[in-house]
Scaffold this motif. Sequence first.
Motif, PDB file in Angstrom:
ATOM      1  N   LYS A  99      -3.144   1.837   9.504  1.00 37.73           N
ATOM      2  CA  LYS A  99      -2.443   3.117   9.573  1.00 37.73           C
ATOM      3  C   LYS A  99      -3.132   4.114  10.480  1.00 37.73           C
ATOM      4  N   ASP A 100      -4.438   4.231  10.376  1.00 41.55           N
ATOM      5  CA  ASP A 100      -5.161   5.216  11.179  1.00 41.55           C
ATOM      6  C   ASP A 100      -5.059   4.888  12.673  1.00 41.55           C
ATOM      7  N   SER A 101      -5.219   3.601  13.004  1.00 38.91           N
ATOM      8  CA  SER A 101      -5.143   3.197  14.416  1.00 38.91           C
ATOM      9  C   SER A 101      -3.741   3.429  14.972  1.00 38.91           C
TER      10      SER A 101
ATOM     11  N   TYR B  35       3.755  -0.669   9.019  1.00 37.52           N
ATOM     12  CA  TYR B  35       3.508   0.770   8.828  1.00 37.52           C
ATOM     13  C   TYR B  35       4.208   1.646   9.864  1.00 37.52           C
ATOM     14  N   VAL B  36       4.831   1.050  10.869  1.00 41.51           N
ATOM     15  CA  VAL B  36       5.295   1.838  12.010  1.00 41.51           C
ATOM     16  C   VAL B  36       6.312   2.893  11.585  1.00 41.51           C
ATOM     17  N   LYS B  37       7.334   2.509  10.807  1.00 45.66           N
ATOM     18  CA  LYS B  37       8.363   3.483  10.420  1.00 45.66           C
ATOM     19  C   LYS B  37       7.762   4.640   9.630  1.00 45.66           C
ATOM     20  N   GLU B  38       6.843   4.321   8.739  1.00 47.11           N
ATOM     21  CA  GLU B  38       6.195   5.367   7.939  1.00 47.11           C
ATOM     22  C   GLU B  38       5.489   6.386   8.829  1.00 47.11           C
ATOM     23  N   ILE B  39       4.790   5.904   9.844  1.00 53.29           N
ATOM     24  CA  ILE B  39       4.040   6.798  10.729  1.00 53.29           C
ATOM     25  C   ILE B  39       4.988   7.575  11.625  1.00 53.29           C
ATOM     26  N   ILE B  40       6.055   6.941  12.115  1.00 55.14           N
ATOM     27  CA  ILE B  40       7.032   7.658  12.942  1.00 55.14           C
ATOM     28  C   ILE B  40       7.675   8.778  12.126  1.00 55.14           C
TER      29      ILE B  40
END
Length: 413
Positions: free
Chosen positions: A228-230, A258-263
């Motif tokens: 997530k951090d990266s 994790y991509v959708k969560e971060i977007i």
Amino acid sequence: MSASWLSLESALDKALSAAHTVTECETVSLFSANNRIVATDIVATLDVPPWDNSAMDGYAVNTAGLSTSSPLEVQGTITAGMAADTPLSTNRAFKIMTGAPVPPNADAVVMVENTEQRENKVIIKSLPTSGENIRLKANDISAGEVLIAKGTRLNAEHLMLLSSQGLDKVSVYRKLKVGVVATGSELAQPGDNRSSTQIFESNRVGVCAILGNENLDIVDFGIVEDDKDSLQQLFESAIGQVDIMVSSGGVSVGDADYVKEIINRLGGVDFWKVAIKPGKPFALGYLQQSDAQKNSQRTLFCGLPGNPVSSFVTAKLLVVPVIRKMQGQVNVSAPLTMNATLTHPIKRRARRRDFQRATMHKMADGGYEVTPFKTQSSGVMTSITSANCFMILHEDVSQLDAGDTVPVMPFTL
């Protein structure tokens, strides 16, 4: 089809609505303008042709009183790039070459095949009508008319047209900057060593090749692990650096996706899941940041599936049209499709629009036959390299028989 899945048309409409055209322009040489988008209407300053000229090699004559029985004295010869020194005299003819200006008093050109030359005279064997074989001034282009409309993608014929007007430069929209990244701890960089649980990453080079055909600047962000951090650091760095961020992998429903969560955290996801096969887990969204020193910066996000064939298909069907819209191209059209005759029967579950990899060939009667591959797995890239088209099965189609007509999308024409 699930109510949460968008049809391809709805997904494309939403994606194009979210794609804002760049506004910055630059002036470039015609030799650098191929595949660029014109930023303003280009108006003709010259008539084409600039004068009445001969459409073929022959003899310029005046049709009044012309006969096949009286030879005409040849007054002179006019070649392309020169003009007659004097007007055409009565009962005379000018020998004239294709493209040369028609002399005053001439109103027709007799093709050389319809003449017979004897010493310094010519016999007209077939009488022409007034205006025959003459290309009139401004017949092609009139000064003041729009030659090329704003939003046109320039190609070779446009550039030749502009050059014929004496132009050597053109105003175009600036190039888009597109970031490309692959996500996944299971991925290894080709050329590096890989662990026993990794595979070599292949999506980036394919996506870059597809998008590179649109004449833009690509920023390769490499491979990022499922961390997530990266991932957040990567997407934060893309905001403002690129106009569009294209990611492959991490947009499905796995524990490490994790991509959708971060977007969503950095901007928002407009939609996720399109009713196509392959390519269902396609996501569209945006990345945005604001601070006291800078204006709000926004980067469009396109999340491709991780499977190679799915990534290939969604890049062509959804990302390329978005890029063209953002480049300033008007009338972004759907890919060309044509009809072909199916060679084998098909049964399937009617739910999504299926882009099956297939081969098509031309038959003796001029029509086309299409044969789908038996293996249609989204992880089998050889189904793309061995194919020359997509065979399209629409959402409501569950069964087809050999001999049925189906739409196909050729890879090349």
